[in-house]
Write a protein that holds these residues in place. Structure first.
Motif, PDB file in Angstrom:
ATOM      1  N   GLU A  81       6.781  14.804   2.037  1.00 38.17           N
ATOM      2  CA  GLU A  81       6.277  13.700   1.234  1.00 38.17           C
ATOM      3  C   GLU A  81       6.235  13.973  -0.244  1.00 38.17           C
ATOM      4  O   GLU A  81       5.833  13.121  -1.009  1.00 38.17           O
ATOM      5  CB  GLU A  81       4.862  13.379   1.661  1.00 38.17           C
ATOM      6  CG  GLU A  81       4.818  12.347   2.706  1.00 38.17           C
ATOM      7  CD  GLU A  81       3.442  11.807   2.683  1.00 38.17           C
ATOM      8  OE1 GLU A  81       3.258  10.704   3.182  1.00 38.17           O
ATOM      9  OE2 GLU A  81       2.549  12.484   2.138  1.00 38.17           O
TER      10      GLU A  81
ATOM     11  N   ILE B  95       8.249   8.243   6.751  1.00 37.83           N
ATOM     12  CA  ILE B  95       8.499   9.574   6.199  1.00 37.83           C
ATOM     13  C   ILE B  95       9.782   9.559   5.372  1.00 37.83           C
ATOM     14  O   ILE B  95      10.734   8.869   5.708  1.00 37.83           O
ATOM     15  CB  ILE B  95       8.591  10.572   7.373  1.00 37.83           C
ATOM     16  CG1 ILE B  95       7.219  10.707   8.039  1.00 37.83           C
ATOM     17  CG2 ILE B  95       9.125  11.912   6.929  1.00 37.83           C
ATOM     18  CD1 ILE B  95       7.222  11.483   9.328  1.00 37.83           C
TER      19      ILE B  95
ATOM     20  N   ASP C 223       9.914   9.773   1.546  1.00 39.59           N
ATOM     21  CA  ASP C 223       9.866   9.532   0.099  1.00 39.59           C
ATOM     22  C   ASP C 223       8.607  10.210  -0.435  1.00 39.59           C
ATOM     23  O   ASP C 223       7.956  10.952   0.284  1.00 39.59           O
ATOM     24  CB  ASP C 223       9.877   8.022  -0.181  1.00 39.59           C
ATOM     25  CG  ASP C 223      10.625   7.701  -1.470  1.00 39.59           C
ATOM     26  OD1 ASP C 223      10.242   8.261  -2.522  1.00 39.59           O
ATOM     27  OD2 ASP C 223      11.576   6.911  -1.425  1.00 39.59           O
ATOM     28  N   ASP C 224       8.272   9.992  -1.708  1.00 43.89           N
ATOM     29  CA  ASP C 224       7.070  10.622  -2.247  1.00 43.89           C
ATOM     30  C   ASP C 224       5.821  10.114  -1.544  1.00 43.89           C
ATOM     31  O   ASP C 224       4.867  10.842  -1.361  1.00 43.89           O
ATOM     32  CB  ASP C 224       6.974  10.359  -3.750  1.00 43.89           C
ATOM     33  CG  ASP C 224       8.091  11.055  -4.513  1.00 43.89           C
ATOM     34  OD1 ASP C 224       7.887  12.215  -4.885  1.00 43.89           O
ATOM     35  OD2 ASP C 224       9.171  10.465  -4.688  1.00 43.89           O
ATOM     36  N   ALA C 225       5.826   8.845  -1.185  1.00 43.42           N
ATOM     37  CA  ALA C 225       4.704   8.255  -0.458  1.00 43.42           C
ATOM     38  C   ALA C 225       5.277   7.259   0.545  1.00 43.42           C
ATOM     39  O   ALA C 225       6.403   6.783   0.387  1.00 43.42           O
ATOM     40  CB  ALA C 225       3.748   7.557  -1.420  1.00 43.42           C
ATOM     41  N   ALA C 226       4.512   6.962   1.579  1.00 38.60           N
ATOM     42  CA  ALA C 226       4.904   5.890   2.493  1.00 38.60           C
ATOM     43  C   ALA C 226       4.524   4.558   1.870  1.00 38.60           C
ATOM     44  O   ALA C 226       3.616   4.480   1.032  1.00 38.60           O
ATOM     45  CB  ALA C 226       4.201   6.059   3.832  1.00 38.60           C
ATOM     46  N   VAL C 227       5.226   3.501   2.263  1.00 37.22           N
ATOM     47  CA  VAL C 227       4.955   2.163   1.733  1.00 37.22           C
ATOM     48  C   VAL C 227       4.596   1.245   2.903  1.00 37.22           C
ATOM     49  O   VAL C 227       5.322   1.179   3.901  1.00 37.22           O
ATOM     50  CB  VAL C 227       6.176   1.598   0.981  1.00 37.22           C
ATOM     51  CG1 VAL C 227       5.857   0.223   0.408  1.00 37.22           C
ATOM     52  CG2 VAL C 227       6.601   2.553  -0.129  1.00 37.22           C
ATOM     53  N   LEU C 228       3.464   0.563   2.778  1.00 35.02           N
ATOM     54  CA  LEU C 228       2.943  -0.269   3.859  1.00 35.02           C
ATOM     55  C   LEU C 228       2.644  -1.655   3.326  1.00 35.02           C
ATOM     56  O   LEU C 228       2.348  -1.819   2.137  1.00 35.02           O
ATOM     57  CB  LEU C 228       1.646   0.359   4.403  1.00 35.02           C
ATOM     58  CG  LEU C 228       1.722   1.872   4.655  1.00 35.02           C
ATOM     59  CD1 LEU C 228       0.343   2.415   4.976  1.00 35.02           C
ATOM     60  CD2 LEU C 228       2.695   2.178   5.778  1.00 35.02           C
ATOM     61  N   ASP C 229       2.719  -2.634   4.196  1.00 38.14           N
ATOM     62  CA  ASP C 229       2.393  -3.995   3.744  1.00 38.14           C
ATOM     63  C   ASP C 229       1.448  -4.654   4.739  1.00 38.14           C
ATOM     64  O   ASP C 229       1.850  -5.025   5.837  1.00 38.14           O
ATOM     65  CB  ASP C 229       3.671  -4.830   3.588  1.00 38.14           C
ATOM     66  CG  ASP C 229       3.411  -6.072   2.765  1.00 38.14           C
ATOM     67  OD1 ASP C 229       2.269  -6.578   2.791  1.00 38.14           O
ATOM     68  OD2 ASP C 229       4.343  -6.546   2.093  1.00 38.14           O
TER      69      ASP C 229
ATOM     70  N   THR D  22       0.840  -1.185   0.000  1.00 36.48           N
ATOM     71  CA  THR D  22       0.000   0.000   0.000  1.00 36.48           C
ATOM     72  C   THR D  22       0.884   1.247   0.000  1.00 36.48           C
ATOM     73  O   THR D  22       1.859   1.319   0.746  1.00 36.48           O
ATOM     74  CB  THR D  22      -0.867   0.015   1.279  1.00 36.48           C
ATOM     75  OG1 THR D  22      -1.585  -1.203   1.347  1.00 36.48           O
ATOM     76  CG2 THR D  22      -1.835   1.179   1.280  1.00 36.48           C
TER      77      THR D  22
ATOM     78  N   ILE E 282       6.790  -0.310   5.866  1.00 39.27           N
ATOM     79  CA  ILE E 282       8.001  -0.619   5.108  1.00 39.27           C
ATOM     80  C   ILE E 282       8.837   0.647   4.952  1.00 39.27           C
ATOM     81  O   ILE E 282      10.049   0.639   5.104  1.00 39.27           O
ATOM     82  CB  ILE E 282       7.644  -1.188   3.714  1.00 39.27           C
ATOM     83  CG1 ILE E 282       6.619  -2.316   3.823  1.00 39.27           C
ATOM     84  CG2 ILE E 282       8.897  -1.620   2.963  1.00 39.27           C
ATOM     85  CD1 ILE E 282       7.074  -3.530   4.604  1.00 39.27           C
ATOM     86  N   LYS E 283       8.185   1.754   4.630  1.00 39.31           N
ATOM     87  CA  LYS E 283       8.874   3.051   4.503  1.00 39.31           C
ATOM     88  C   LYS E 283       7.955   4.117   5.069  1.00 39.31           C
ATOM     89  O   LYS E 283       6.815   4.245   4.633  1.00 39.31           O
ATOM     90  CB  LYS E 283       9.166   3.337   3.018  1.00 39.31           C
ATOM     91  CG  LYS E 283       9.779   4.687   2.737  1.00 39.31           C
ATOM     92  CD  LYS E 283      11.268   4.651   2.909  1.00 39.31           C
ATOM     93  CE  LYS E 283      11.887   6.045   2.832  1.00 39.31           C
ATOM     94  NZ  LYS E 283      13.341   5.987   3.028  1.00 39.31           N
TER      95      LYS E 283
ATOM     96  N   ILE F  38       0.833   5.523   0.447  1.00 40.24           N
ATOM     97  CA  ILE F  38      -0.023   6.613   0.944  1.00 40.24           C
ATOM     98  C   ILE F  38       0.751   7.918   0.936  1.00 40.24           C
ATOM     99  O   ILE F  38       1.927   7.962   1.290  1.00 40.24           O
ATOM    100  CB  ILE F  38      -0.593   6.298   2.351  1.00 40.24           C
ATOM    101  CG1 ILE F  38      -1.509   7.417   2.844  1.00 40.24           C
ATOM    102  CG2 ILE F  38       0.507   6.004   3.359  1.00 40.24           C
ATOM    103  CD1 ILE F  38      -2.361   7.055   4.040  1.00 40.24           C
TER     104      ILE F  38
END
Lengths: 351, 351
Positions: free
Chosen positions: A350, B39, B41-47, A53, B36-37, A55
């Motif tokens: 961001e 603050i 980057d362009d977006a946060a990454v979630l799993d 995902t 996963i990532k 965001i």
């Protein structure tokens, strides 16, 4: 000049407590399989199955990010969505859902918010994202728009800012500087209008620039294009604050340096001619103008043949060892240090 | 009286372009496996692997939702998180991540924002959520806080507003009315303070009420408690706008009616005594006061034995056929129609 004018005027209070958001979102029906429940409960429910995902969120403030004297509300709604989707595409992802919150003073009639939401609705249709939530509240002054965008990507498809290597090629989508010069034209016309409200501006020659400023498009096409070309960028970022500061972000995150070649920076002819008219240096505008919502990425040199000649992509430089620093190589072969002068309202982590 | 005062004063502009958000979030390190990532980057990454994703968003506006003359900024940051987490718990989910965007006028020094973020940080620690993104921008006037909360739940654990059946029991967590009466006490003290800035208020007897107003806690404990008790509610909602309007939401979503028993509504003794002091009817306050951030849910009668006697849960009524309508049964056995008078700033589709 482009002042938003509505013939009818319904006060916000007339719609009652829960009426406004129901009214504004009544045409928003979810289309995506991943949207299990959109608007209408305490939270939206989404199912991304095995994908990761993404965001991202941005807050747009009247008087800081937009001027309603020349920004049609429908365009503003559209742009508020683009600004956020661009961040999802910059991760090499697919945008899927957004939430939209607004705070608005009572100087706005319901019809004005309908205009704003018609732009949000149009953007969500064209970009195939579902509007799954939001909040509508009053503000003591002005209009505030907070959009959060969600997206998905396969785990091994996500591209971060931090993967660039020395000798990677630096690649840019589209062209730069148009959005900033569109803003300059609009600001000039605003002054002309103030001095003489009967002036009839002829803005035909500025159409491209003004569209890039008022109704930008995010690069939804780039992640699938890269997939088709079988290129996975080593790093990627969207250009919202001007080329310079985004190159610096990529370099710092990836711990590399960069050489950017002035002669390679893609500029639309309209940008070159309006820069002459305003006596501005077009390279400076491309480096620091911002709001272009193009994507900047790095690829291995081995992938060069795959992107060569693609009309959407331009190689504008290459990465170096970190200790070599970040430079602009001018047409006269001068080597100047890159400086971040990107426009930014206090700081945004961001984008 | 509780005016936020900072000894040192650093102007926002001193931190430079990207300095502010870096500065404010430097202590925010992600702890969850699903982040996963965060603050950067362009977006946060979630799993979220196989779980469903929940998302909810709220916008808090100075002068509409909070008054800084008696709201400490640290408490405000904490509360802004609670308001959103409450919506995730109301879906029977686990809150996992938040994004926080603020727009702030330059009357706020950096130290004030540090206070605000210290409350956000504290809330994220106690409630085990990661801060994964946000935006910081200037506003022309006042402070705006937009929080988006993400959560997860197994597909068959999610509880919507729409599953209540006739004869289901209506169950409430905690007690009602304290947050609203806390606000009344604070507003009164503000007037006293204006008239006589040297007055020393004695607020000891109002501690519970003021805490419920200024530093509410969301019911993180309820989804795991229900799981432990092996009860899956048939519908659930959070109480942000007062009991009446939330019962009406549940009934309308579920197409049922309801009988609410006045004598069953749980009130803290402090609410009863301050209602007497203010000459307000405590039932009216519980029905319409709002901001309690308790959870309201329905369960099958077969589950009654599982919740009976639990100190966190009170059965306050039962659902009926839709055609029977929604009623309050008073202590005098009168049957009065339930009316939504919940406080709401124009309309909020998500809580």
């Amino acid at each position: 000049m482009f002042e938003n004018s509505q013939e009818s005027r319904t006060n916000l209070s007339e719609l009652g407590e829960f009426g406004l958001i129901d009214h504004l979102t009544k045409n928003f029906s979810p289309r995506l399989k991943s949207t299990i429940k959109a608007i209408g409960d305490d939270a939206a429910v989404l199912d991304f199955e095995n994908e990761q995902t993404l965001i991202s969120t941005d807050l747009l403030v009247e008087g800081v990010h937009f001027d309603l004297s020349y920004t049609p509300l429908k365009h503003l709604g559209y742009k508020a969505v683009m600004v956020n989707l661009s961040d999802i595409y910059a991760m090499n992802g697919t945008a899927t859902q957004i939430t939209v919150s607004i705070a608005v003073s009572n100087r706005f009639p319901v019809e004005a918010l309908e205009e704003l939401y018609s732009g949000i609705h149009l953007a969500s249709k064209i970009y195939n994202v579902d509007v799954v939530g939001g909040d509508t509240t009053s503000s003591t002054s002005g209009l505030f728009i907070s959009v959060t965008a969600l997206g998905v990507a396969e785990k091994d498809e996500v591209v971060y800012r931090e993967g660039a290597n020395p000798n990677d090629l630096l690649v840019l989508t589209g062209d730069l500087g148009a959005a900033y010069m569109g803003l300059q034209v609009l600001e000039r016309e605003k002054e002309v209008f103030k001095a003489n409200p009967n002036a009839q501006p002829d803005l035909d020659q500025y159409t491209y620039l003004i569209e890039r400023q008022l109704k930008p498009e995010a690069r939804k096409d780039i992640p699938p294009l890269l997939k088709k070309l079988e290129v996975k960028p080593t790093s990627m970022i969207d250009i919202s604050d001007g080329l310079s500061s985004e190159i610096i972000h990529l370099c710092k995150s990836s711990k590399v340096g960069a050489n950017l070649f002035e002669e390679k920076i893609p500029l639309d002819p309209a940008v070159i001619s309006v820069c002459e008219e305003f006596q501005l240096d077009s390279t400076t505008i491309a480096l620091s103008g911002g709001e272009d919502y193009e994507l900047l990425f790095t690829i291995s040199q081995n992938d060069y043949d795959k992107i060569k000649g693609n009309p959407h992509l331009t190689v504008i430089g290459h990465m170096t060892e970190e200790k070599e620093g970040m430079h602009l190589i001018t047409r006269a072969a001068q080597k100047l240090p890159l400086i971040a002068r990107g426009w930014n309202s206090m700081g945004n982590k961001e984008d």
